[in-house]
Write a protein that holds these residues in place. Sequence first.
Motif, PDB file in Angstrom:
ATOM      1  N   ALA A 259       0.831  -1.208   0.000  1.00 26.00           N
ATOM      2  CA  ALA A 259       0.000   0.000   0.000  1.00 26.00           C
ATOM      3  C   ALA A 259       0.868   1.261   0.000  1.00 26.00           C
ATOM      4  CB  ALA A 259      -0.930  -0.007   1.206  1.00 26.00           C
ATOM      5  N   GLU A 260       1.967   1.228   0.762  1.00 27.90           N
ATOM      6  CA  GLU A 260       2.843   2.401   0.838  1.00 27.90           C
ATOM      7  C   GLU A 260       3.635   2.621  -0.445  1.00 27.90           C
ATOM      8  OE1 GLU A 260       5.246   1.583   4.203  1.00 27.90           O
ATOM      9  OE2 GLU A 260       3.652   1.964   5.677  1.00 27.90           O
ATOM     10  N   ARG A 261       4.168   1.526  -1.011  1.00 30.78           N
ATOM     11  CA  ARG A 261       5.035   1.658  -2.182  1.00 30.78           C
ATOM     12  C   ARG A 261       4.272   1.768  -3.506  1.00 30.78           C
ATOM     13  NH1 ARG A 261      10.625   0.877  -1.584  1.00 30.78           N
ATOM     14  NH2 ARG A 261      11.096   1.315   0.602  1.00 30.78           N
ATOM     15  N   LEU A 262       3.199   1.011  -3.631  1.00 34.96           N
ATOM     16  CA  LEU A 262       2.498   0.941  -4.907  1.00 34.96           C
ATOM     17  C   LEU A 262       1.099   1.536  -4.876  1.00 34.96           C
ATOM     18  CD1 LEU A 262       3.430  -2.675  -6.120  1.00 34.96           C
ATOM     19  CD2 LEU A 262       4.663  -0.538  -6.517  1.00 34.96           C
ATOM     20  N   GLY A 263       0.521   1.640  -3.682  1.00 33.08           N
ATOM     21  CA  GLY A 263      -0.877   2.049  -3.610  1.00 33.08           C
ATOM     22  C   GLY A 263      -1.749   0.876  -4.006  1.00 33.08           C
ATOM     23  N   ARG A 264      -2.463   0.999  -5.115  1.00 31.83           N
ATOM     24  CA  ARG A 264      -3.248  -0.102  -5.638  1.00 31.83           C
ATOM     25  C   ARG A 264      -2.423  -0.869  -6.675  1.00 31.83           C
ATOM     26  NH1 ARG A 264      -8.019  -0.198  -3.707  1.00 31.83           N
ATOM     27  NH2 ARG A 264      -8.745  -1.703  -5.248  1.00 31.83           N
ATOM     28  N   ILE A 265      -2.801  -2.135  -6.917  1.00 32.89           N
ATOM     29  CA  ILE A 265      -2.041  -2.967  -7.838  1.00 32.89           C
ATOM     30  C   ILE A 265      -2.980  -3.554  -8.897  1.00 32.89           C
ATOM     31  CG2 ILE A 265      -0.289  -3.522  -6.121  1.00 32.89           C
ATOM     32  CD1 ILE A 265      -1.596  -6.284  -5.805  1.00 32.89           C
ATOM     33  N   ASP A 266      -2.362  -4.023  -9.984  1.00 33.66           N
ATOM     34  CA  ASP A 266      -3.112  -4.631 -11.082  1.00 33.66           C
ATOM     35  C   ASP A 266      -3.001  -6.149 -11.090  1.00 33.66           C
ATOM     36  OD1 ASP A 266      -3.855  -2.077 -12.642  1.00 33.66           O
ATOM     37  OD2 ASP A 266      -1.680  -1.879 -12.361  1.00 33.66           O
ATOM     38  N   TYR A 267      -1.850  -6.658 -10.641  1.00 35.86           N
ATOM     39  CA  TYR A 267      -1.609  -8.097 -10.726  1.00 35.86           C
ATOM     40  C   TYR A 267      -0.956  -8.620  -9.453  1.00 35.86           C
ATOM     41  CZ  TYR A 267      -2.021  -6.712 -15.616  1.00 35.86           C
ATOM     42  OH  TYR A 267      -2.460  -6.157 -16.796  1.00 35.86           O
ATOM     43  N   LEU A 268      -1.382  -9.814  -9.068  1.00 33.31           N
ATOM     44  CA  LEU A 268      -0.778 -10.509  -7.931  1.00 33.31           C
ATOM     45  C   LEU A 268      -0.375 -11.899  -8.387  1.00 33.31           C
ATOM     46  CD1 LEU A 268      -0.044 -11.040  -4.970  1.00 33.31           C
ATOM     47  CD2 LEU A 268      -2.477 -11.551  -4.548  1.00 33.31           C
ATOM     48  N   PHE A 269       0.921 -12.193  -8.307  1.00 29.21           N
ATOM     49  CA  PHE A 269       1.458 -13.503  -8.654  1.00 29.21           C
ATOM     50  C   PHE A 269       1.836 -14.228  -7.360  1.00 29.21           C
ATOM     51  CE2 PHE A 269       2.119 -10.735 -12.229  1.00 29.21           C
ATOM     52  CZ  PHE A 269       1.898 -11.520 -13.355  1.00 29.21           C
ATOM     53  N   VAL A 270       1.068 -15.246  -7.010  1.00 29.99           N
ATOM     54  CA  VAL A 270       1.314 -16.004  -5.779  1.00 29.99           C
ATOM     55  C   VAL A 270       2.167 -17.203  -6.166  1.00 29.99           C
ATOM     56  CG1 VAL A 270       0.263 -17.122  -3.787  1.00 29.99           C
ATOM     57  CG2 VAL A 270      -0.923 -15.227  -4.925  1.00 29.99           C
ATOM     58  N   ASN A 271       3.469 -17.030  -6.063  1.00 31.39           N
ATOM     59  CA  ASN A 271       4.409 -17.972  -6.664  1.00 31.39           C
ATOM     60  C   ASN A 271       5.210 -18.789  -5.647  1.00 31.39           C
ATOM     61  OD1 ASN A 271       6.368 -18.864  -8.947  1.00 31.39           O
ATOM     62  ND2 ASN A 271       7.704 -17.869  -7.460  1.00 31.39           N
ATOM     63  N   HIS A 272       5.235 -18.362  -4.390  1.00 30.81           N
ATOM     64  CA  HIS A 272       6.117 -19.013  -3.422  1.00 30.81           C
ATOM     65  C   HIS A 272       5.734 -20.473  -3.186  1.00 30.81           C
ATOM     66  CE1 HIS A 272       2.684 -17.592  -0.982  1.00 30.81           C
ATOM     67  NE2 HIS A 272       2.874 -18.743  -0.345  1.00 30.81           N
ATOM     68  N   GLY A 273       6.700 -21.268  -2.733  1.00 37.11           N
ATOM     69  CA  GLY A 273       6.406 -22.662  -2.414  1.00 37.11           C
ATOM     70  C   GLY A 273       7.653 -23.417  -2.004  1.00 37.11           C
ATOM     71  N   ILE A 274       7.437 -24.562  -1.375  1.00 32.89           N
ATOM     72  CA  ILE A 274       8.535 -25.426  -0.957  1.00 32.89           C
ATOM     73  C   ILE A 274       8.107 -26.876  -1.114  1.00 32.89           C
ATOM     74  CG2 ILE A 274       7.765 -25.353   1.460  1.00 32.89           C
ATOM     75  CD1 ILE A 274      10.683 -25.676   2.291  1.00 32.89           C
ATOM     76  N   ALA A 275       9.038 -27.728  -1.561  1.00 38.62           N
ATOM     77  CA  ALA A 275       8.771 -29.164  -1.700  1.00 38.62           C
ATOM     78  C   ALA A 275       9.836 -29.946  -0.944  1.00 38.62           C
ATOM     79  CB  ALA A 275       8.780 -29.581  -3.167  1.00 38.62           C
ATOM     80  N   GLU A 276       9.407 -30.961  -0.212  1.00 36.21           N
ATOM     81  CA  GLU A 276      10.329 -31.852   0.492  1.00 36.21           C
ATOM     82  C   GLU A 276       9.965 -33.280   0.107  1.00 36.21           C
ATOM     83  OE1 GLU A 276      10.221 -30.954   4.659  1.00 36.21           O
ATOM     84  OE2 GLU A 276      10.650 -28.822   4.351  1.00 36.21           O
ATOM     85  N   ILE A 277      10.920 -34.009  -0.463  1.00 36.38           N
ATOM     86  CA  ILE A 277      10.659 -35.372  -0.923  1.00 36.38           C
ATOM     87  C   ILE A 277      10.780 -36.347   0.243  1.00 36.38           C
ATOM     88  CG2 ILE A 277      11.403 -37.219  -2.460  1.00 36.38           C
ATOM     89  CD1 ILE A 277      12.339 -35.129  -4.412  1.00 36.38           C
ATOM     90  N   GLN A 278       9.660 -36.930   0.624  1.00 38.58           N
ATOM     91  CA  GLN A 278       9.614 -37.898   1.726  1.00 38.58           C
ATOM     92  C   GLN A 278       8.485 -38.882   1.459  1.00 38.58           C
ATOM     93  OE1 GLN A 278       8.838 -34.966   4.729  1.00 38.58           O
ATOM     94  NE2 GLN A 278      10.934 -34.962   5.493  1.00 38.58           N
ATOM     95  N   GLU A 279       8.792 -40.163   1.465  1.00 38.74           N
ATOM     96  CA  GLU A 279       7.743 -41.158   1.285  1.00 38.74           C
ATOM     97  C   GLU A 279       6.969 -41.338   2.582  1.00 38.74           C
ATOM     98  OE1 GLU A 279       8.812 -44.685  -0.798  1.00 38.74           O
ATOM     99  OE2 GLU A 279       9.926 -43.591  -2.348  1.00 38.74           O
ATOM    100  N   LEU A 280       5.898 -42.108   2.506  1.00 33.75           N
ATOM    101  CA  LEU A 280       4.893 -42.183   3.561  1.00 33.75           C
ATOM    102  C   LEU A 280       5.472 -42.268   4.968  1.00 33.75           C
ATOM    103  CD1 LEU A 280       1.910 -42.471   4.390  1.00 33.75           C
ATOM    104  CD2 LEU A 280       2.156 -44.944   4.023  1.00 33.75           C
ATOM    105  N   GLN A 281       6.351 -43.211   5.228  1.00 34.14           N
ATOM    106  CA  GLN A 281       6.858 -43.420   6.574  1.00 34.14           C
ATOM    107  C   GLN A 281       7.945 -42.432   6.972  1.00 34.14           C
ATOM    108  OE1 GLN A 281       5.337 -45.291   8.666  1.00 34.14           O
ATOM    109  NE2 GLN A 281       3.947 -46.068   7.077  1.00 34.14           N
TER     110      GLN A 281
END
Length: 251
Positions: free
Chosen positions: A76-98
């Motif tokens: 809000a301080e830097r841009l005010g209103r925005i046109d686009y929001l890209f929700v890109n973050h994420g994390i993957a951890e490879i682990q089988e069931l047990q």
Amino acid sequence: MNRFKGKKAVVTGGTHGMGLAIVKALLMEGAEVVSTGRNEKKINEARQQLSTNTAHLFRSDASSITDIKELRKVVAERLGRIDYLFVNHGIAEIQELQQVTEESWDRQFSINTKGAFFTVQQLEPLINDYGAIIFTTVANDRIFPGLSAYSGSKEAVKAFAKVIAAELLPRKIRVNAVAPGFILTPTMGVAGLTEKDREEFIKQGNEVTPLKRHGTAEEVAAAALYLAAEATFTTAAELPVDGGFAQGISN
């Protein structure tokens, strides 16, 4: 091209890999961007690469509601209103069931799922009517062992896109998702990969992808920007960027 001249955007997880590629593409086409990351080193490296007064990089932990609320204030301080929001973050951890622990499960769902939902909840009031939200999900129609928590967390995000698209119809805000397959990034989207693991991961990905190669972060960015600016009659859709992987085609 200047599709985004005068436009303003937020990209979460925008300090490396696909997120950084989205930020670079937006800046190249004239947008002003707030980008977030959790790792100070990566934030500083991204800041050096971008070196422009139209890119604003901030540390923000997507698993922290406090940080997400602070992000809203920053935007809000830097841009005010925005046109686009890209929700890109994420994390993957490879682990089988047990192997899956409560801590690992909570970490992936907290970042990937809770973080995605509340980022949209907090920033939606700042999005202009006729704007767009683009989630990053994953090519989940074909699955490898060890990705139960990650795949489940991203399937939830896919559901968010559809429901939020319906909720934001009165404001004509389109909500879509890009679903990457095997994409060449520094971490390959998986936490804790050794260089040997990475090489094997790349080999396997090339073998099972119908186009017989990995995609690039720039190809994902191109799809995300298409959904933002050009797919003006598309909402509640998930666009695969996976070389045919999830579609099950073969040659």
